[in-house]
Design a protein around this motif. Structure first.
Motif, short mmCIF file in Angstrom:
data_model
loop_
_atom_site.label_atom_id
_atom_site.label_comp_id
_atom_site.label_asym_id
_atom_site.label_seq_id
_atom_site.Cartn_x
_atom_site.Cartn_y
_atom_site.Cartn_z
N GLY A 197 0.82 -1.19 0.00
CA GLY A 197 0.00 0.00 0.00
C GLY A 197 0.86 1.25 0.00
N SER A 198 0.45 2.25 -0.77
CA SER A 198 1.21 3.50 -0.84
C SER A 198 0.25 4.60 -1.31
CB SER A 198 2.39 3.34 -1.81
OG SER A 198 3.25 4.45 -1.77
N TRP A 199 0.29 5.74 -0.62
CA TRP A 199 -0.56 6.88 -1.00
C TRP A 199 0.02 7.58 -2.22
CZ3 TRP A 199 -5.29 8.28 0.86
CH2 TRP A 199 -5.71 7.67 2.03
N GLY A 200 -0.82 7.77 -3.24
CA GLY A 200 -0.37 8.36 -4.49
C GLY A 200 -0.35 9.87 -4.48
N PRO A 201 0.25 10.48 -5.51
CA PRO A 201 0.31 11.93 -5.61
C PRO A 201 -1.05 12.57 -5.83
CG PRO A 201 1.17 10.91 -7.61
CD PRO A 201 0.96 9.80 -6.61
N GLY A 203 -3.59 11.81 -3.93
CA GLY A 203 -4.31 11.73 -2.67
C GLY A 203 -5.14 10.49 -2.51
N LYS A 204 -4.95 9.49 -3.39
CA LYS A 204 -5.66 8.23 -3.28
C LYS A 204 -4.71 7.14 -2.79
CE LYS A 204 -9.11 9.25 -6.87
NZ LYS A 204 -8.78 10.67 -6.99
N LEU A 205 -5.26 6.12 -2.16
CA LEU A 205 -4.48 5.02 -1.63
C LEU A 205 -4.43 3.89 -2.66
CD1 LEU A 205 -2.98 3.57 0.68
CD2 LEU A 205 -5.23 2.86 1.55
N ALA A 213 -1.12 -8.64 -11.18
CA ALA A 213 -0.33 -7.58 -11.82
C ALA A 213 -1.17 -6.32 -11.96
CB ALA A 213 0.18 -8.06 -13.18
N GLU A 214 -1.67 -5.83 -10.84
CA GLU A 214 -2.52 -4.65 -10.84
C GLU A 214 -2.53 -4.04 -9.46
OE1 GLU A 214 -6.11 -6.42 -12.30
OE2 GLU A 214 -6.71 -7.19 -10.34
N VAL A 215 -2.86 -2.74 -9.42
CA VAL A 215 -3.04 -2.05 -8.14
C VAL A 215 -4.45 -1.48 -8.13
CG1 VAL A 215 -0.61 -1.53 -7.76
CG2 VAL A 215 -2.01 0.09 -9.05
N TYR A 216 -5.00 -1.35 -6.92
CA TYR A 216 -6.38 -0.95 -6.72
C TYR A 216 -6.40 0.45 -6.11
CZ TYR A 216 -6.31 -5.92 -7.32
OH TYR A 216 -6.03 -7.17 -7.82
N VAL A 217 -7.11 1.35 -6.75
CA VAL A 217 -7.16 2.74 -6.34
C VAL A 217 -8.32 2.90 -5.36
CG1 VAL A 217 -7.13 5.12 -7.13
CG2 VAL A 217 -6.38 3.29 -8.67
N MET A 218 -8.00 3.37 -4.15
CA MET A 218 -9.00 3.42 -3.09
C MET A 218 -9.14 4.84 -2.54
SD MET A 218 -9.32 0.12 -3.26
CE MET A 218 -10.54 -0.17 -1.96
N GLU A 219 -10.34 5.13 -2.05
CA GLU A 219 -10.61 6.38 -1.34
C GLU A 219 -11.27 6.05 0.00
OE1 GLU A 219 -13.08 8.71 -3.89
OE2 GLU A 219 -11.39 9.49 -5.06
N LEU A 220 -11.11 6.96 0.95
CA LEU A 220 -11.81 6.81 2.20
C LEU A 220 -13.31 7.03 1.97
CD1 LEU A 220 -9.46 8.74 4.66
CD2 LEU A 220 -9.49 6.29 4.16
N PRO A 221 -14.17 6.25 2.61
CA PRO A 221 -15.61 6.40 2.37
C PRO A 221 -16.17 7.62 3.09
CG PRO A 221 -15.23 4.77 4.09
CD PRO A 221 -13.86 5.17 3.58
N VAL A 226 -15.92 0.77 5.02
CA VAL A 226 -15.33 0.03 3.91
C VAL A 226 -14.72 1.02 2.92
CG1 VAL A 226 -15.75 -1.65 2.06
CG2 VAL A 226 -17.11 -1.74 4.17
N LEU A 227 -13.44 0.83 2.59
CA LEU A 227 -12.80 1.69 1.60
C LEU A 227 -13.53 1.62 0.27
CD1 LEU A 227 -8.99 0.99 2.22
CD2 LEU A 227 -10.32 2.96 2.98
N GLN A 228 -13.53 2.73 -0.45
CA GLN A 228 -14.21 2.79 -1.74
C GLN A 228 -13.22 2.49 -2.86
OE1 GLN A 228 -16.12 6.52 -2.60
NE2 GLN A 228 -17.08 5.76 -4.48
N TRP A 229 -13.55 1.52 -3.70
CA TRP A 229 -12.72 1.12 -4.85
C TRP A 229 -13.11 1.97 -6.04
CZ3 TRP A 229 -13.73 -4.03 -7.87
CH2 TRP A 229 -12.70 -4.25 -8.80
N VAL A 230 -12.20 2.82 -6.52
CA VAL A 230 -12.53 3.78 -7.57
C VAL A 230 -11.77 3.54 -8.88
CG1 VAL A 230 -13.20 5.55 -5.93
CG2 VAL A 230 -10.84 5.46 -6.72
#
Length: 274
Positions: A197-201, A203-205, A213-221, A226-230
């Motif tokens: 896990g790493s916070w992106g530039p 502001g998303k996690l 072979a993928e990363v999941y872009v998440m936001e705080l709900p 439950v984290l929001q998958w965006v």
């Protein structure tokens, strides 16, 4: 009537169904063959740090040459270093006793100049197996994995992946808040769990699994726990620990765990971040 209502709103395992978010691609910039790239990677302005269970290799970002190495003894206290983040000249590595029971976790701290171990913080038996740590908006954030896989002689799964938790911590690593992951993301982990896990530039996690072979872009709900998958980004990795290069916005470091015939690799990818 209750059942019909649940079906109408699309509830599964107590969570509302969500349409799959958009998938985007990343651009592979570079690959390095790195023997320590078995669990994860950290990065700062000039170096990247490949993480193995008991070893961390420090590498020049321009040449890919190793300039320092930390290695604990085979019978030492370090069992399973996972991912790493570099903050103000210190490397903070997630550590656990995976796959032993009961699960215990700690943060192990290294001086990046000398690669000497300089500190520790133990969580003991807490929320699961610590797999990643990051710093964002003045707080620490940590991922604690739980698994559906059965290991070795055990007759029970190593936890339960639905208990995988992202925790917000203060400067003393004390819990402030926590969230779980949406079921569709957990299903992509199969029997395993959240490994990086790493916070992106933006502001998303960004979260990674154990193998995909993928990363999941998440936001705080805005509501709930439950984290929001965006979004999802395909990246040249094989799960495991990831790290944004904060000296070069949009660049993400990851690893491809090798095999008997293939070496471990560190990958450098560029993501289209808005």
């Amino acid at each position: 009537m209750v059942l019909m209502g649940c079906l109408a709103f699309g509830f599964v395992q107590g969570q509302p169904l969500q349409p799959a978010p958009p998938v985007t691609k990343s651009e592979l910039v570079r690959k390095w063959e790195i023997p320590e790239a078995n669990q994860g990677v950290g990065v700062d302005k000039d170096f990247f740090y490949a993480v193995d269970n008991r070893r961390i290799g420090k590498y020049d970002k321009k040449t890919g040459q190793r300039v320092a190495l930390f290695e604990d003894a085979k019978n030492g206290a370090m069992l399973h270093l996972d991912s790493a983040v570099v903050i103000d000249g210190k490397l903070y590595a997630a550590h656990s006793n995976y796959p032993q029971l009961p699960m215990t976790s700690s943060i192990e701290i290294f001086d990046t100049a000398t690669m000497q171990h300089v500190g520790t913080h133990s969580f003991g038996i807490e929320w699961g197996s610590l797999t990643w740590l990051d710093r964002h908006n003045g707080f620490w954030w940590a991922g604690f994995a739980n698994y559906n896989k059965v290991f070795g002689p055990s007759q029970q799964p190593y936890g339960n992946k639905y208990w995988t938790t992202v925790v917000k911590l203060n400067d003393q690593f004390q819990k402030l808040e926590a969230w779980t992951l949406p079921e569709p993301v957990l299903e992509r982990f199969e029997e395993m769990s959240n490994s990086g896990g790493s916070w992106g530039p933006d502001g998303k996690l960004y979260l990674s699994g154990h193998d995909p072979a993928e990363v999941y872009v998440m936001e705080l709900p805005k509501i709930g726990s439950v984290l929001q998958w965006v979004g999802t980004v395909t990246v040249d990795i094989k799960g495991q620990g990831i790290a944004w290069d904060r000296s070069d916005p949009g660049v993400l470091y990851g690893i491809i765990r090798g095999s008997k015939s293939q070496p471990h690799q560190v990958t450098v990818s560029r993501l289209n971040i808005k």
